[in-house]
Design a protein around this motif. Structure first.
Motif, PDB file in Angstrom:
ATOM      1  N   VAL A  96       0.830  -1.201   0.000  1.00  0.00           N
ATOM      2  CA  VAL A  96       0.000   0.000   0.000  1.00  0.00           C
ATOM      3  C   VAL A  96       0.867   1.255   0.000  1.00  0.00           C
ATOM      4  CG1 VAL A  96      -1.715   1.315   1.297  1.00  0.00           C
ATOM      5  CG2 VAL A  96      -1.930  -1.159   1.108  1.00  0.00           C
ATOM      6  N   GLY A  97       1.956   1.226   0.756  1.00  0.00           N
ATOM      7  CA  GLY A  97       2.844   2.383   0.803  1.00  0.00           C
ATOM      8  C   GLY A  97       3.462   2.707  -0.544  1.00  0.00           C
ATOM      9  N   LEU A  98       3.915   1.699  -1.268  1.00  0.00           N
ATOM     10  CA  LEU A  98       4.497   1.939  -2.591  1.00  0.00           C
ATOM     11  C   LEU A  98       3.449   2.508  -3.551  1.00  0.00           C
ATOM     12  CD1 LEU A  98       6.734  -1.252  -3.022  1.00  0.00           C
ATOM     13  CD2 LEU A  98       7.477   1.083  -2.523  1.00  0.00           C
ATOM     14  N   GLY A  99       2.239   1.965  -3.486  1.00  0.00           N
ATOM     15  CA  GLY A  99       1.180   2.500  -4.342  1.00  0.00           C
ATOM     16  C   GLY A  99       0.865   3.950  -4.033  1.00  0.00           C
ATOM     17  N   LEU A 100       0.809   4.298  -2.741  1.00  0.00           N
ATOM     18  CA  LEU A 100       0.528   5.681  -2.367  1.00  0.00           C
ATOM     19  C   LEU A 100       1.664   6.614  -2.758  1.00  0.00           C
ATOM     20  CD1 LEU A 100      -1.104   5.206   1.158  1.00  0.00           C
ATOM     21  CD2 LEU A 100      -2.226   5.917  -0.950  1.00  0.00           C
ATOM     22  N   MET A 101       2.898   6.144  -2.702  1.00  0.00           N
ATOM     23  CA  MET A 101       4.022   6.976  -3.134  1.00  0.00           C
ATOM     24  C   MET A 101       3.951   7.276  -4.625  1.00  0.00           C
ATOM     25  SD  MET A 101       5.813   7.806  -0.545  1.00  0.00           S
ATOM     26  CE  MET A 101       5.959   7.320   1.178  1.00  0.00           C
TER      27      MET A 101
END
Length: 291
Positions: A96-101
């Motif tokens: 999720v963090g990579l997608g939000l970045m």
């Protein structure tokens, strides 16, 4: 193939799972809204990190294991592997963090949202089936390929919609509606993946099933839920406090709580021009005469 139960405690598990998915999505969308308003890259990354922990750890991981408390195989004990369970948590937060970045920086565009959705959807699938790999029963677990593909499609579509909400939705009412839709999608993906699974019992393995009992998982789930909510709230409060006393770019605001921009120093005092005051004029003294 042996019989399995997905709702051992009735409607309690799906309701609890949905509420966790809703709360995690709600907090995550609020944090991404704050990230869009951040003026520095560091603060934007901080808000996106909080959102990743809220959505990945709360809306996805906690929802998964709250729903798994209702899973039971009557003919076999069900146990959970601790390290594999924690690995699934890390996978969810990172995905999720990579997608939000990807969607949280630069201009908004559909290709970026789609790429983030594919990445996060793959991470959600990895989290789900990693968590299932950490579940031990007296037999082998097999999966229906058609339903696995269906769960993958739901995960990717749900993740893409979630990222679109994250960069587009503003306002409490819209965020609440978006969080409700995200929670439905996350729960739908989970139960579709669970429907794809079947257990083929091996009576010789009953004594070899080891791990954490499902009801024992209530304690760490409750602790992690409380820690997630408290951690997200405190992190958000600290970030909001810093932004309140700065202009969003790290510069202190001028106000009653801000320090003077030009503090007094001894060097400034020594260099400051001085003006000489005129000395007071002497007062003549009266002379007294003796009679």
């Amino acid at each position: 193939m042996t019989q399995v139960h997905h709702f051992t405690y009735g409607i309690f598990n799906p309701i609890a799972a949905y509420l966790l998915a809703f709360l995690g999505s709600f907090f995550g969308l609020l944090c991404t809204a704050r990230a869009r308003n951040a003026r520095t890259r560091g603060r934007r990354n901080r808000w996106l990190g909080i959102a990743a922990f809220s959505i990945g750890g709360g809306a996805i991981w906690l929802m998964h294991f709250a729903a798994m408390l209702g899973f039971d195989v009557p003919a076999s004990p069900v146990r959970f592997d601790g390290p594999m369970t924690l690995i699934s948590l890390v996978v969810a937060v990172i995905a999720v963090g990579l997608g939000l970045m990807i969607v949280g920086h630069g201009r908004r565009s559909f290709p970026k949202v789609l790429a983030a959705g594919l990445l996060t959807g793959g991470g959600v699938l990895a989290m789900h089936y990693t968590g299932m790999e950490g579940m031990h029963v007296a037999g082998a677990m097999r999966y229906n390929l058609s339903l696995v593909v269906a769960s993958a499609i739901i995960a990717v579509v749900a993740s893409t919609v979630a990222h679109w909400f994250a960069i587009s939705v503003r306002g409490w009412a819209r965020v609440s509606i978006a969080a409700g839709i995200m929670a439905v999608a996350v729960c739908g993906m989970h139960y579709t993946g669970m429907a794809a699974m079947s257990v083929h019992l091996d009576p010789r393995m009953i004594e070899q099933v080891h791990g954490i009992r499902p009801l024992t998982m209530i304690v760490p789930i409750t602790v992690i839920t409380a820690a997630t909510i408290l951690g997200v709230a405190l992190s958000a409060l600290q970030a909001m406090t810093e932004e309140e006393f700065t202009d969003g770019a790290g510069t202190p605001k001028r106000g009653v709580h801000a320090e003077n921009a030009n503090p007094w120093s001894l060097k400034q005092a020594s260099l400051a021009p001085t003006t000489r005051r005129p000395s007071p004029r002497p007062v003549p003294m009266r002379s007294t005469s003796q009679n």
